[in-house]
Design a protein around this motif. Structure first.
Motif, mmCIF file in Angstrom:
data_model
loop_
_atom_site.group_PDB
_atom_site.id
_atom_site.type_symbol
_atom_site.label_atom_id
_atom_site.label_comp_id
_atom_site.label_asym_id
_atom_site.label_seq_id
_atom_site.Cartn_x
_atom_site.Cartn_y
_atom_site.Cartn_z
ATOM 1 N N GLY A 88 8.264 3.653 4.207
ATOM 2 C CA GLY A 88 6.958 4.237 4.470
ATOM 3 C C GLY A 88 6.245 3.504 5.591
ATOM 4 O O GLY A 88 6.726 2.492 6.105
ATOM 5 N N PRO A 89 5.075 4.005 5.993
ATOM 6 C CA PRO A 89 4.330 3.394 7.097
ATOM 7 C C PRO A 89 3.897 1.958 6.860
ATOM 8 O O PRO A 89 3.674 1.211 7.810
ATOM 9 N N HIS A 90 3.754 1.548 5.583
ATOM 10 C CA HIS A 90 3.280 0.206 5.270
ATOM 11 C C HIS A 90 4.393 -0.596 4.599
ATOM 12 O O HIS A 90 4.885 -0.199 3.542
ATOM 13 N N LYS A 91 4.777 -1.709 5.190
ATOM 14 C CA LYS A 91 5.768 -2.573 4.552
ATOM 15 C C LYS A 91 5.065 -3.565 3.630
ATOM 16 O O LYS A 91 4.052 -4.158 4.006
ATOM 17 N N PRO A 92 5.603 -3.767 2.419
ATOM 18 C CA PRO A 92 5.011 -4.785 1.538
ATOM 19 C C PRO A 92 5.129 -6.173 2.163
ATOM 20 O O PRO A 92 6.019 -6.427 2.981
ATOM 21 N N VAL A 93 4.235 -7.047 1.766
ATOM 22 C CA VAL A 93 4.223 -8.435 2.230
ATOM 23 C C VAL A 93 4.421 -9.342 1.021
ATOM 24 O O VAL A 93 3.926 -9.049 -0.078
ATOM 25 N N TYR A 133 6.413 -16.809 3.769
ATOM 26 C CA TYR A 133 5.462 -15.699 3.921
ATOM 27 C C TYR A 133 6.102 -14.694 4.860
ATOM 28 O O TYR A 133 6.420 -15.025 6.013
ATOM 29 N N GLY A 134 6.332 -13.469 4.393
ATOM 30 C CA GLY A 134 7.015 -12.504 5.245
ATOM 31 C C GLY A 134 6.970 -11.092 4.702
ATOM 32 O O GLY A 134 6.257 -10.790 3.736
ATOM 33 N N LEU A 135 7.761 -10.218 5.320
ATOM 34 C CA LEU A 135 7.809 -8.806 4.956
ATOM 35 C C LEU A 135 8.893 -8.545 3.926
ATOM 36 O O LEU A 135 9.935 -9.209 3.912
ATOM 37 N N VAL A 136 8.662 -7.553 3.090
ATOM 38 C CA VAL A 136 9.680 -6.981 2.222
ATOM 39 C C VAL A 136 10.238 -5.753 2.929
ATOM 40 O O VAL A 136 9.511 -5.054 3.638
ATOM 41 N N ALA A 137 11.539 -5.484 2.751
ATOM 42 C CA ALA A 137 12.175 -4.308 3.376
ATOM 43 C C ALA A 137 12.048 -4.347 4.892
ATOM 44 O O ALA A 137 11.754 -3.343 5.528
ATOM 45 N N GLU A 138 12.302 -5.514 5.466
ATOM 46 C CA GLU A 138 12.162 -5.658 6.918
ATOM 47 C C GLU A 138 13.131 -4.757 7.673
ATOM 48 O O GLU A 138 12.819 -4.290 8.767
ATOM 49 N N GLU A 139 14.300 -4.489 7.081
ATOM 50 C CA GLU A 139 15.319 -3.685 7.755
ATOM 51 C C GLU A 139 15.438 -2.278 7.182
ATOM 52 O O GLU A 139 16.367 -1.551 7.525
ATOM 53 N N LYS A 140 14.517 -1.884 6.312
ATOM 54 C CA LYS A 140 14.630 -0.575 5.662
ATOM 55 C C LYS A 140 13.295 0.149 5.730
ATOM 56 O O LYS A 140 12.235 -0.468 5.556
ATOM 57 N N PHE A 141 13.327 1.459 5.965
ATOM 58 C CA PHE A 141 12.105 2.250 6.014
ATOM 59 C C PHE A 141 11.660 2.588 4.594
ATOM 60 O O PHE A 141 12.376 3.242 3.837
ATOM 61 N N GLN A 166 6.438 -9.591 11.973
ATOM 62 C CA GLN A 166 5.815 -8.524 12.742
ATOM 63 C C GLN A 166 4.797 -7.774 11.882
ATOM 64 O O GLN A 166 4.793 -7.905 10.659
ATOM 65 N N PRO A 167 3.900 -7.004 12.523
ATOM 66 C CA PRO A 167 2.848 -6.294 11.775
ATOM 67 C C PRO A 167 3.401 -5.525 10.580
ATOM 68 O O PRO A 167 4.502 -4.974 10.629
ATOM 69 N N SER A 168 2.619 -5.470 9.510
ATOM 70 C CA SER A 168 3.072 -4.826 8.273
ATOM 71 C C SER A 168 2.935 -3.308 8.322
ATOM 72 O O SER A 168 3.490 -2.605 7.499
ATOM 73 N N ARG A 169 2.180 -2.799 9.278
ATOM 74 C CA ARG A 169 2.034 -1.362 9.458
ATOM 75 C C ARG A 169 1.656 -1.068 10.901
ATOM 76 O O ARG A 169 1.205 -1.970 11.604
ATOM 77 N N HIS A 170 1.942 0.081 11.471
ATOM 78 C CA HIS A 170 2.205 1.394 10.873
ATOM 79 C C HIS A 170 3.556 1.889 11.394
ATOM 80 O O HIS A 170 3.736 2.036 12.602
ATOM 81 N N TYR A 171 4.501 2.216 10.472
ATOM 82 C CA TYR A 171 5.866 2.561 10.831
ATOM 83 C C TYR A 171 6.126 4.049 10.599
ATOM 84 O O TYR A 171 5.448 4.712 9.822
ATOM 85 N N ASP A 197 0.852 -1.191 0.000
ATOM 86 C CA ASP A 197 0.000 0.000 0.000
ATOM 87 C C ASP A 197 0.886 1.239 0.000
ATOM 88 O O ASP A 197 1.697 1.434 0.911
ATOM 89 N N ILE A 198 0.754 2.077 -1.035
ATOM 90 C CA ILE A 198 1.580 3.292 -1.122
ATOM 91 C C ILE A 198 0.772 4.547 -0.790
ATOM 92 O O ILE A 198 1.213 5.665 -1.065
ATOM 93 N N SER A 199 -0.403 4.384 -0.186
ATOM 94 C CA SER A 199 -1.296 5.530 0.012
ATOM 95 C C SER A 199 -0.675 6.630 0.858
ATOM 96 O O SER A 199 -1.051 7.790 0.726
ATOM 97 N N THR A 200 0.278 6.277 1.719
ATOM 98 C CA THR A 200 0.883 7.294 2.583
ATOM 99 C C THR A 200 2.199 7.842 2.040
ATOM 100 O O THR A 200 2.797 8.720 2.656
ATOM 101 N N ILE A 201 2.660 7.323 0.892
ATOM 102 C CA ILE A 201 3.915 7.828 0.321
ATOM 103 C C ILE A 201 3.727 8.314 -1.111
ATOM 104 O O ILE A 201 4.703 8.596 -1.805
ATOM 105 N N GLY A 202 2.478 8.443 -1.538
ATOM 106 C CA GLY A 202 2.194 8.802 -2.912
ATOM 107 C C GLY A 202 2.744 10.140 -3.349
ATOM 108 O O GLY A 202 2.924 10.392 -4.537
#
Length: 402
Positions: free
Chosen positions: A388-393, A378-386, A329-334, A13-18
């Motif tokens: 945006g608030p939503h990390k891809p899964v 099944y996991g997160l993308v960019a687990e160690e990198k910011f 861990q939860p995919s959002r909100h960072y 979800d890129i809604s917060t970094i558009g």
């Protein structure tokens, strides 16, 4: 012909970094890295929240370009096809294939049905009706729905539209349907719903369940239920915060204080320890566990709070869709703190909002082997990198062609 081919599915979800070009490019870089490192036969990328960009068409072109023009991606895949609906649903579907000769895509407007995929990159951006997909807005007309709050309490992000975007392919002779969806979203449970402590399902969760039923009905009406189906998108599921707060109050032995406004509605809930210190604060625009907030939601990759991640289990989806266990861990909100370190926001309750699910037919195609690299991941993308608030899964899987 190989016995197995590997697929990688990613949803984000890129809604917060558009409006942040640098963050979108960083997001794309991490998604592209996840794809080419897996050396897969085909990849699925589903994007939500395009309407938040000042120019959604530009954002869509950046996403397509950053991924398909990536040198590793360009060498690994000879073709791609994308449907980015920037006019109605704000959803984008991008599919990458190593060998276009083994792929056909379904065009609902063609008398022949399936069409051979051409070599090269075909990106349809901004069209209200793009060949090859089925779109639905869950019966809503836009008149924008405003579902999120600004810091001043006013609602914002009208661009967060609900709906789904569906694409169908024949890959190595297997008929596969991919669904990108964005369900009803709220920042968290209504404070009054939390205070009553008796709601087994929130109003927002009930609405999301209704939308899932609409999706399943659409699949039936389109005659797709015999396809292998993968649903990757923003399910926007939330933790059951009533149970979470009850657990915190019990284990921390604190007093729960509910403050009401002049109309008698609960406007905040606080936990106060025996020294008068606040340990939890929940308001319309705040969810804060104070000193333990970030630690608590990260502990054991979120496993401390996974027991409250049961919204989707209520419909599971009545046997229609399956999901791997969320051992991440939860995919959002960072957000980034003042020291530039990534941590969970204190305005929203972290949650596993971004999910990838599939039906029985797709499950039958998966190679289930936890002892080798061909098993499901099944996991997160960019687990160690910011990013945006939503990390891809992501979901990695090997598809059986026998």
């Amino acid at each position: 012909m190989p016995e197995y081919i590997k697929q990688v599915a990613i949803t984000g979800d890129i809604s917060t970094i558009g409006t942040d070009d640098d963050l979108i490019r960083a997001w794309c870089s991490e998604v592209a890295k996840e794809i080419y490192e897996q050396k897969c036969e085909f990849a699925v990328v589903h994007v939500q929240g395009l309407h938040s960009a000042e120019n959604p068409d530009y954002a869509a072109r950046v996403i397509c370009g950053c991924i398909t023009d990536n040198p590793e991606i360009y060498r690994a895949f000879d073709s791609s096809i994308a449907f980015f609906d920037t006019k109605l649903t704000g959803l984008g579907n991008l599919y990458l294939f190593k060998d276009h000769s083994e792929v056909q895509y379904y065009d609902r407007f063609s008398s022949t049905g399936y069409i051979n995929l051409r070599s090269g990159h075909q990106h349809s951006i901004g069209n209200k009706e793009c060949d090859g997909f089925i779109q639905n807005t869950f019966g809503q007309s836009y008149t924008f729905r405003r579902e999120f709050y600004n810091d001043d309490g006013s609602r914002d992000l009208a661009n967060q539209r609900t709906g789904f975007l569906l694409a169908r392919f024949r890959i190595h002779g297997k008929e596969v349907t991919f669904v990108n969806l964005n369900l009803h979203s709220v920042p968290f449970e209504d404070v009054n719903e939390i205070a009553t402590k008796n709601a087994s399902i929130t109003k927002a969760a009930a609405k999301r369940e209704d939308q899932i039923e609409m999706l399943l009905k659409e699949l039936d009406e389109e005659g797709l239920r015999n396809d292998a189906i993968l649903v990757a998108g923003s399910f926007n599921s939330q933790l059951h915060e009533t149970d979470l707060l009850n657990y915190l109050a019990k284990t921390q032995m604190v007093q729960t204080v509910a403050k009401k406004d002049e109309d008698g509605n609960v406007e905040s809930i606080e936990h106060v320890d025996r020294h008068g210190r606040r340990t939890t604060t929940v308001e319309r625009t705040r969810f804060d566990l104070h000193s333990i907030h970030d630690w608590f939601f990260r502990l054991g990759r979120g496993q401390m709070v996974k027991r409250y991640n049961g919204e989707l289990a209520n419909i599971a989806f009545k046997g229609n869709l399956k999901e791997e266990t969320c051992f991440f861990q939860p995919s959002r909100h960072y957000e980034l703190n003042e020291k530039g370190k990534e941590e969970f926001q204190r305005t929203l309750c972290p949650a596993w909002s971004d999910r990838i699910m599939y039906n029985d037919r797709m499950n039958d195609l998966f190679r289930h082997d936890s002892f080798c690299a061909s098993g499901l991941y099944y996991g997160l993308v960019a687990e160690e990198k910011f990013v945006g608030p939503h990390k891809p899964v992501t979901l990695h899987a090997s598809i059986c062609l026998k």
